[in-house]
Design an enzyme around this catalytic site. Structure first.
Site, short mmCIF file in Angstrom:
data_model
loop_
_atom_site.label_atom_id
_atom_site.label_comp_id
_atom_site.label_asym_id
_atom_site.label_seq_id
_atom_site.Cartn_x
_atom_site.Cartn_y
_atom_site.Cartn_z
N SER A 52 0.82 -1.21 0.00
CA SER A 52 0.00 0.00 0.00
C SER A 52 0.86 1.26 0.00
O SER A 52 1.98 1.28 0.52
CB SER A 52 -0.91 0.01 1.23
OG SER A 52 -1.73 -1.12 1.25
N1 SAH Z 1 -0.80 -4.15 3.70
C1 SAH Z 1 -0.28 -4.86 2.56
C2 SAH Z 1 -1.25 -4.73 1.40
C3 SAH Z 1 -1.16 -5.85 0.43
S1 SAH Z 1 -2.37 -5.77 -0.85
C4 SAH Z 1 1.05 -4.25 2.19
O1 SAH Z 1 1.20 -3.05 2.34
O2 SAH Z 1 1.94 -4.97 1.72
C5 SAH Z 1 -3.72 -6.63 -0.12
C6 SAH Z 1 -3.48 -8.06 0.25
O3 SAH Z 1 -4.74 -8.63 0.62
C7 SAH Z 1 -2.95 -8.94 -0.88
O4 SAH Z 1 -1.74 -9.51 -0.47
C8 SAH Z 1 -4.04 -10.01 -1.06
O5 SAH Z 1 -3.52 -11.30 -1.35
C9 SAH Z 1 -4.72 -10.01 0.30
N2 SAH Z 1 -6.08 -10.51 0.34
C10 SAH Z 1 -7.08 -10.34 -0.56
N3 SAH Z 1 -8.19 -10.98 -0.15
C11 SAH Z 1 -7.90 -11.55 1.06
C12 SAH Z 1 -8.64 -12.35 1.99
N4 SAH Z 1 -9.91 -12.69 1.79
N5 SAH Z 1 -8.00 -12.76 3.12
C13 SAH Z 1 -6.70 -12.45 3.35
N6 SAH Z 1 -5.96 -11.71 2.50
C14 SAH Z 1 -6.55 -11.27 1.37
#
Ligand code: SAH
Length: 204
Positions: A52
């Site tokens: 993010s």
């Molecule tokens: N806070 C993280 C954001 C990653 S993007 C960072 O800054 O690195 C969002 C993440 O949510 C992705 O890795 C995706 O795989 C995950 N995601 C999507 N749906 C999900 C679910 N139902 N349960 C757990 N993770 C999920």
């Protein structure tokens, strides 16, 4: 990066800012992109996901309003960067990530940074993580069609759920507060996240 969060984006949560000043964000992005790690945008990580934008990490953390006495739940741990920030401002962090390799790598990264108050598990976060509920704060890093009921149920009274709600292209950052009388919903404006995919999220 932190100067911009403070002066341009008006982030006021000094504990979040201090954590972001200290945590080496470049260790959470692919090696080829490390020179961009402190710029003002999201970056691609593996499996078509993103780390993010620093502003969104700071903003969601600030809206959560948690302290070192609190347990928090994070949905969508991805690189683990937001998890590391939460570990600095909260007592204990439980994080879920649906992609096994991301969950494993994020946990290893936190361990190598000496962060021991955060556990990352591979699981569909739309179910929450009932075992350690209730949580003072629940932070979701992917956009849902609506707030999954399990997450509201796992909130402590007075606790906040910060979650982007909307479609791939049209999302709002929403904060839901659980009170003895019911829930309060606040809208913090437009945002842009990857989709929350799961049983009580988007199908794909
Ligand atoms: N806070 C993280 C954001 C990653 S993007 C960072 O800054 O690195 C969002 C993440 O949510 C992705 O890795 C995706 O795989 C995950 N995601 C999507 N749906 C999900 C679910 N139902 N349960 C757990 N993770 C999920």
């Amino acid at each position: 990066m932190v100067e911009r969060l403070r002066n341009h984006y008006r982030i006021r949560d000094e504990r979040a800012l201090a954590a972001m000043e200290r945590i080496p964000r470049h260790l959470f992005v692919p090696e080829a992109l490390q020179s961009h790690a402190y710029a003002d945008h999201a970056l691609p990580i593996e499996f078509n996901q993103t780390i993010s934008q620093p502003f969104i990490v700071a903003r969601e953390t600030e809206l959560l309003e948690v302290t070192k006495d609190d347990r928090v739940l994070e949905i969508g741990a991805g690189s683990g960067y937001q998890t590391a920030v939460l570990a600095a401002v909260a007592g204990q962090v439980f994080a879920l990530e649906r992609i096994p390799d991301l969950a494993r790598e994020a946990q290893a990264r936190l361990r190598s940074l000496g962060i021991h108050n955060a556990a990352i598990k591979c699981f569909d976060g739309t179910y929450g993580w009932n075992e350690f509920a209730p949580y003072r704060g629940i932070l979701v890093a992917a956009a849902a069609p609506e707030a999954p009921k399990a997450l509201i149920d796992q909130l402590a009274i007075g606790g906040h759920l910060v979650i982007p709600i909307g479609t791939e292209t049209d999302q709002r950052l929403i904060r839901i507060t659980r009170t003895p009388e019911g829930i309060i919903t606040e809208d913090f404006g437009p945002c842009q996240f990857v989709k929350l995919i799961g049983r009580f999220g988007w199908e794909k």
